[in-house]
Design a protein around this motif. Structure first.
Motif, PDB file in Angstrom:
ATOM      1  N   ALA A 300       0.835  -1.201   0.000  1.00  0.00           N
ATOM      2  CA  ALA A 300       0.000   0.000   0.000  1.00  0.00           C
ATOM      3  C   ALA A 300       0.872   1.255   0.000  1.00  0.00           C
ATOM      4  O   ALA A 300       2.088   1.207   0.207  1.00  0.00           O
ATOM      5  CB  ALA A 300      -0.917  -0.004   1.222  1.00  0.00           C
ATOM      6  N   LYS A 301       0.211   2.393  -0.236  1.00  0.00           N
ATOM      7  CA  LYS A 301       0.912   3.676  -0.274  1.00  0.00           C
ATOM      8  C   LYS A 301       0.254   4.641   0.699  1.00  0.00           C
ATOM      9  O   LYS A 301      -0.953   4.842   0.670  1.00  0.00           O
ATOM     10  CB  LYS A 301       0.863   4.261  -1.685  1.00  0.00           C
ATOM     11  N   ARG A 302       1.066   5.233   1.556  1.00  0.00           N
ATOM     12  CA  ARG A 302       0.565   6.229   2.503  1.00  0.00           C
ATOM     13  C   ARG A 302       0.306   7.543   1.774  1.00  0.00           C
ATOM     14  O   ARG A 302       1.170   8.047   1.056  1.00  0.00           O
ATOM     15  CB  ARG A 302       1.603   6.433   3.613  1.00  0.00           C
ATOM     16  N   VAL A 303      -0.905   8.126   1.955  1.00  0.00           N
ATOM     17  CA  VAL A 303      -1.253   9.327   1.201  1.00  0.00           C
ATOM     18  C   VAL A 303      -1.576  10.535   2.085  1.00  0.00           C
ATOM     19  O   VAL A 303      -1.620  11.662   1.589  1.00  0.00           O
ATOM     20  CB  VAL A 303      -2.433   9.067   0.232  1.00  0.00           C
ATOM     21  N   SER A 304      -1.823  10.317   3.366  1.00  0.00           N
ATOM     22  CA  SER A 304      -2.090  11.463   4.234  1.00  0.00           C
ATOM     23  C   SER A 304      -1.759  11.110   5.677  1.00  0.00           C
ATOM     24  O   SER A 304      -1.754   9.934   6.059  1.00  0.00           O
ATOM     25  CB  SER A 304      -3.554  11.900   4.116  1.00  0.00           C
ATOM     26  N   TYR A 305      -1.492  12.148   6.459  1.00  0.00           N
ATOM     27  CA  TYR A 305      -1.110  12.000   7.861  1.00  0.00           C
ATOM     28  C   TYR A 305      -1.699  13.170   8.640  1.00  0.00           C
ATOM     29  O   TYR A 305      -1.797  14.295   8.131  1.00  0.00           O
ATOM     30  CB  TYR A 305       0.418  12.014   8.003  1.00  0.00           C
ATOM     31  N   GLY A 306      -2.096  12.911   9.884  1.00  0.00           N
ATOM     32  CA  GLY A 306      -2.569  13.998  10.733  1.00  0.00           C
ATOM     33  C   GLY A 306      -2.618  13.572  12.184  1.00  0.00           C
ATOM     34  O   GLY A 306      -2.450  12.397  12.532  1.00  0.00           O
ATOM     35  N   ALA A 307      -2.856  14.533  13.052  1.00  0.00           N
ATOM     36  CA  ALA A 307      -2.952  14.262  14.492  1.00  0.00           C
ATOM     37  C   ALA A 307      -3.864  15.301  15.117  1.00  0.00           C
ATOM     38  O   ALA A 307      -3.921  16.456  14.677  1.00  0.00           O
ATOM     39  CB  ALA A 307      -1.570  14.306  15.143  1.00  0.00           C
ATOM     40  N   ARG A 308      -4.584  14.874  16.173  1.00  0.00           N
ATOM     41  CA  ARG A 308      -5.508  15.774  16.867  1.00  0.00           C
ATOM     42  C   ARG A 308      -5.773  15.229  18.261  1.00  0.00           C
ATOM     43  O   ARG A 308      -5.928  14.019  18.441  1.00  0.00           O
ATOM     44  CB  ARG A 308      -6.828  15.867  16.094  1.00  0.00           C
ATOM     45  N   ASN A 518       9.343  25.347  15.822  1.00  0.00           N
ATOM     46  CA  ASN A 518       9.118  25.340  14.379  1.00  0.00           C
ATOM     47  C   ASN A 518       7.609  25.438  14.128  1.00  0.00           C
ATOM     48  O   ASN A 518       6.945  24.466  13.763  1.00  0.00           O
ATOM     49  CB  ASN A 518       9.683  24.055  13.758  1.00  0.00           C
ATOM     50  N   ALA A 519       7.065  26.643  14.344  1.00  0.00           N
ATOM     51  CA  ALA A 519       5.608  26.815  14.345  1.00  0.00           C
ATOM     52  C   ALA A 519       4.987  26.488  12.993  1.00  0.00           C
ATOM     53  O   ALA A 519       3.803  26.131  12.932  1.00  0.00           O
ATOM     54  CB  ALA A 519       5.254  28.245  14.751  1.00  0.00           C
ATOM     55  N   GLN A 520       5.767  26.582  11.919  1.00  0.00           N
ATOM     56  CA  GLN A 520       5.197  26.306  10.595  1.00  0.00           C
ATOM     57  C   GLN A 520       4.812  24.837  10.435  1.00  0.00           C
ATOM     58  O   GLN A 520       4.037  24.481   9.552  1.00  0.00           O
ATOM     59  CB  GLN A 520       6.169  26.720   9.486  1.00  0.00           C
ATOM     60  N   ASN A 521       5.331  23.953  11.310  1.00  0.00           N
ATOM     61  CA  ASN A 521       4.990  22.518  11.244  1.00  0.00           C
ATOM     62  C   ASN A 521       3.699  22.179  11.976  1.00  0.00           C
ATOM     63  O   ASN A 521       3.220  21.043  11.885  1.00  0.00           O
ATOM     64  CB  ASN A 521       6.108  21.668  11.878  1.00  0.00           C
ATOM     65  N   CYS A 522       3.139  23.125  12.715  1.00  0.00           N
ATOM     66  CA  CYS A 522       2.068  22.826  13.668  1.00  0.00           C
ATOM     67  C   CYS A 522       0.820  22.278  12.981  1.00  0.00           C
ATOM     68  O   CYS A 522       0.293  22.875  12.032  1.00  0.00           O
ATOM     69  CB  CYS A 522       1.721  24.077  14.452  1.00  0.00           C
ATOM     70  N   LEU A 523       0.324  21.132  13.498  1.00  0.00           N
ATOM     71  CA  LEU A 523      -0.883  20.488  12.981  1.00  0.00           C
ATOM     72  C   LEU A 523      -2.140  20.941  13.714  1.00  0.00           C
ATOM     73  O   LEU A 523      -3.231  20.450  13.433  1.00  0.00           O
ATOM     74  CB  LEU A 523      -0.758  18.964  13.131  1.00  0.00           C
ATOM     75  N   HIS A 524      -1.998  21.853  14.662  1.00  0.00           N
ATOM     76  CA  HIS A 524      -3.126  22.347  15.472  1.00  0.00           C
ATOM     77  C   HIS A 524      -3.741  21.220  16.302  1.00  0.00           C
ATOM     78  O   HIS A 524      -4.934  21.203  16.550  1.00  0.00           O
ATOM     79  CB  HIS A 524      -4.203  22.987  14.584  1.00  0.00           C
ATOM     80  N   CYS A 525      -2.905  20.290  16.750  1.00  0.00           N
ATOM     81  CA  CYS A 525      -3.435  19.150  17.509  1.00  0.00           C
ATOM     82  C   CYS A 525      -3.720  19.515  18.958  1.00  0.00           C
ATOM     83  O   CYS A 525      -4.487  18.839  19.624  1.00  0.00           O
ATOM     84  CB  CYS A 525      -2.493  17.955  17.434  1.00  0.00           C
ATOM     85  N   LYS A 526      -3.083  20.558  19.495  1.00  0.00           N
ATOM     86  CA  LYS A 526      -3.247  21.111  20.840  1.00  0.00           C
ATOM     87  C   LYS A 526      -2.553  20.296  21.940  1.00  0.00           C
ATOM     88  O   LYS A 526      -2.732  20.577  23.124  1.00  0.00           O
ATOM     89  CB  LYS A 526      -4.730  21.278  21.208  1.00  0.00           C
ATOM     90  N   THR A 527      -1.754  19.299  21.570  1.00  0.00           N
ATOM     91  CA  THR A 527      -1.115  18.465  22.589  1.00  0.00           C
ATOM     92  C   THR A 527      -0.207  19.272  23.498  1.00  0.00           C
ATOM     93  O   THR A 527      -0.167  19.050  24.716  1.00  0.00           O
ATOM     94  CB  THR A 527      -0.321  17.324  21.926  1.00  0.00           C
ATOM     95  N   CYS A 528       0.523  20.237  22.934  1.00  0.00           N
ATOM     96  CA  CYS A 528       1.452  21.022  23.756  1.00  0.00           C
ATOM     97  C   CYS A 528       0.714  21.837  24.804  1.00  0.00           C
ATOM     98  O   CYS A 528       1.159  21.959  25.951  1.00  0.00           O
ATOM     99  CB  CYS A 528       2.304  21.931  22.867  1.00  0.00           C
ATOM    100  N   ASP A 529      -0.425  22.384  24.425  1.00  0.00           N
ATOM    101  CA  ASP A 529      -1.237  23.170  25.356  1.00  0.00           C
ATOM    102  C   ASP A 529      -1.749  22.305  26.504  1.00  0.00           C
ATOM    103  O   ASP A 529      -1.963  22.777  27.620  1.00  0.00           O
ATOM    104  CB  ASP A 529      -2.413  23.779  24.572  1.00  0.00           C
ATOM    105  N   ILE A 530      -1.912  21.002  26.219  1.00  0.00           N
ATOM    106  CA  ILE A 530      -2.450  20.065  27.214  1.00  0.00           C
ATOM    107  C   ILE A 530      -1.355  19.438  28.074  1.00  0.00           C
ATOM    108  O   ILE A 530      -1.460  19.385  29.295  1.00  0.00           O
ATOM    109  CB  ILE A 530      -3.238  18.944  26.504  1.00  0.00           C
TER     110      ILE A 530
END
Length: 553
Positions: A300-308, A518-530
């Motif tokens: 298979a081929k990986r096509v997307s990645y994310g975190a929240r 490196n704020a430009q990498n941020c996925l807006h997952c909010k883990t750091c705030d937590i």
């Protein structure tokens, strides 16, 4: 007004909704449905910080259609992207990196059964809901971040201020600067998703969580894969517990087969883990190498990645949801049902109830400042009933661990339907559970092989994340000295590991440690705030349209 004295354009509406996810869009649609049925004219505006509706939406997702049925009984005829019905439903216990055991259906808490549910892309469902909202007359504005709250002279919320566009990293206005607008409303609904930064401010200002357990969170990491046609099994659902987390952290994995020869695979890691060296991202990379998971990704081929992050505290952590001038709804408040590991139907139901409260209040000659009755509506609805029945699910897992906690929850849910006459509580906030580094050893994580496992930067690339680099950093440090002079010494600065996007680094320069963001990498997952043990990092919204752009997630 919590802002500078900048002159701003003002737009006035009956209702402003912050967030284009299932809660906010359901509220928008229901308000306009009620208005049309009563032949009333209402103005409803919805703002979404993503570049388009669905761009920032990330979820498993297996959906229970209960609330969708209420909102649009003819959703199938209307072309809702809800087509992949669950065909097989399996729960596995992974005891090692090679061993697994399938649990018989009767041994699984009935809340985790998925008979009659659907596998969906929640981003695509949100896009469809936005189309329905616009057709009903809602003004939908993607690419506009709700940056600040606005208060009237009595201290009631009167709306929101959208983010300024064109501010440099130094805080100065650039060419083409556009000040944000003040969007005023009789009522403002906040549906930002888990750990929304305005929702967080409202909960604190109006003390909405007084007497409640602290909210608890998990970090969900997810990938989308294209698989060979002969491996596609649309409707297949797999959930796992145990390895790779084991005794080190709570949580579990999932793998779902969608239509169009696609598979989603992910891992949820509870953020109350103790070992500051643990890396949720690397645990997920290990997870995909287990044979029961790897067999679905062969060729298979990986096509997307994310975190929240997800809010999973449930009933005991649910704050009061009303305040003078509006409501906090959906995952912004924490309406996810942790016993089902599902939050879409509950978020949508909170939006429907919010819409009914708002519409009814607007019919009054003098609408009340606070919609206090909304909290009773939640409690008396099937949403309140679900959350009350599941109230012990998370604290028991935290206290007894995945195995014995799971056994208790089977008894509680399957035999007593959540009606046992006592409640467990977990009063330790997730960030406070992080222990000193000297008590732990770093896990040994295998190097990414580029086939099943990958490095963070290549993953972030697949999330289509983009931020204007010359803008103020949206990851704000209360004290810039804490990361190096405190967190590094005590906890080996865990931000380097809990962030799933490589945003935080400790770099050595001239024999000096420097905390780099490196704020430009941020996925807006909010883990750091937590999870930051010093609660020194505050996530605020960047310029509108910045962040990830998830397709089919």
């Amino acid at each position: 007004m919590s802002d500078t004295n900048t002159q701003r354009d003002v737009m006035e509406f009956d209702v402003v909704i912050v967030g284009g996810g299932p809660a906010g869009l359901s509220a928008a649609c229901r308000i306009m449905q009620r208005a049309q049925a009563a032949d009333k004219e209402l103005s409803v505006c919805l703002v979404e910080k993503g570049s388009e509706i669905g761009a920032h939406i990330l979820s498993g997702a297996v959906i229970e259609t209960t609330a969708l049925d209420e909102l649009f009984p003819d959703w199938s005829e209307k072309g809702a992207p809800v087509t992949t019905k669950v065909t097989t439903d399996e729960v596995l216990w992974l005891s090692s990196d090679q061993a697994s055991k399938s649990l018989p259906h009767w041994m699984v808490p009935k809340t985790l059964h998925n008979d009659g549910n659907y596998i969906i892309s929640l981003g695509n469902l949100s896009r469809w809901l936005a189309e329905q909202a616009e057709a009903l007359g809602v003004e939908v504005f993607p690419g506009f971040s709700a940056a600040h709250l606005s208060y009237d002279d009595q201290g009631n919320v009167e709306g929101i201020i959208t983010g300024d566009m064109g501010v440099g990293q130094n805080g100065r206005e650039k060419d083409g600067f556009m000040p944000g607008m003040l969007l005023k409303a009789k009522y403002t609904l906040f549906a930002e998703g888990c750990r929304g930064h305005l929702g967080k401010e409202l909960i604190s200002k109006f003390q909405l969580d007084d007497g409640k357990d602290p909210q608890h969170y998990g970090l969900g990491i997810k990938e989308l894969w294209d698989v060979p046609a002969d491996q596609s099994k649309p409707g297949a659902v797999i959930h796992t517990a145990g390895w790779p987390l084991g005794k080190d952290a709570g949580g579990g994995g999932f793998l779902y087969h969608l239509d169009n020869n696609q598979v989603v695979v992910g891992l949820i890691v509870d953020l109350n883990y103790k070992n500051p060296y643990l890396s949720p991202y690397d645990e997920f990379q290990r997870y995909k190498h287990h044979p029961v998971i790897a067999q679905h990704l062969k060729g298979a081929k990986r096509v997307s990645y994310g975190a929240r992050a997800i809010a999973k505290g449930g009933w005991s952590s649910l704050p009061k949801m009303s305040f003078p001038g509006g409501l906090v709804i959906g995952c912004d408040a924490g309406t996810l049902n942790p016993a089902k590991i599902k939050g879409t139907h509950t978020a949508m139901k909170s939006g429907l109830l919010a819409a009914d409260s708002v519409f009814d209040a607007l019919q009054s000659a003098s609408p009340p400042a606070e919609l206090s009755e909304f909290n009773n509506l939640i409690r008396q609805s099937w949403l309140g009933e679900e959350l009350q029945q599941a109230r012990n699910f998370v604290p028991v897992m935290h206290k007894l661990g995945t195995f014995w906690g799971g056994a208790y929850n089977w008894l509680d849910q399957n035999i007593f339907s959540g009606a046992l006459p006592f409640s467990f509580h977990d009063t330790a906030a997730d960030h406070a559970c992080t222990e000193l580094a000297e008590k732990h050893r770093p896990p040994i994580y295998p190097k990414a092989d580029g086939v099943l496992s990958f490095d963070k930067l290549s993953s972030v690339f697949l999330s289509n994340t983009n931020h204007e680099e010359d803008q103020p950093c949206h990851l704000q440090l209360k004290d810039p000295n804490v990361p190096i002079h405190s967190n590094l010494l005590k906890f080996a600065e865990p931000a380097q590991r809990y962030c799933p996007a490589g945003v935080y680094e400790v770099v050595e320069s001239n024999q000096e440690s420097i905390f780099q963001i490196n704020a430009q990498n941020c996925l807006h997952c909010k883990t750091c705030d937590i999870k930051d043990p010093a609660q020194n990092i505050t996530w605020v919204t960047p310029e509108g349209a910045g962040g990830p752009n998830y397709p089919n997630m």
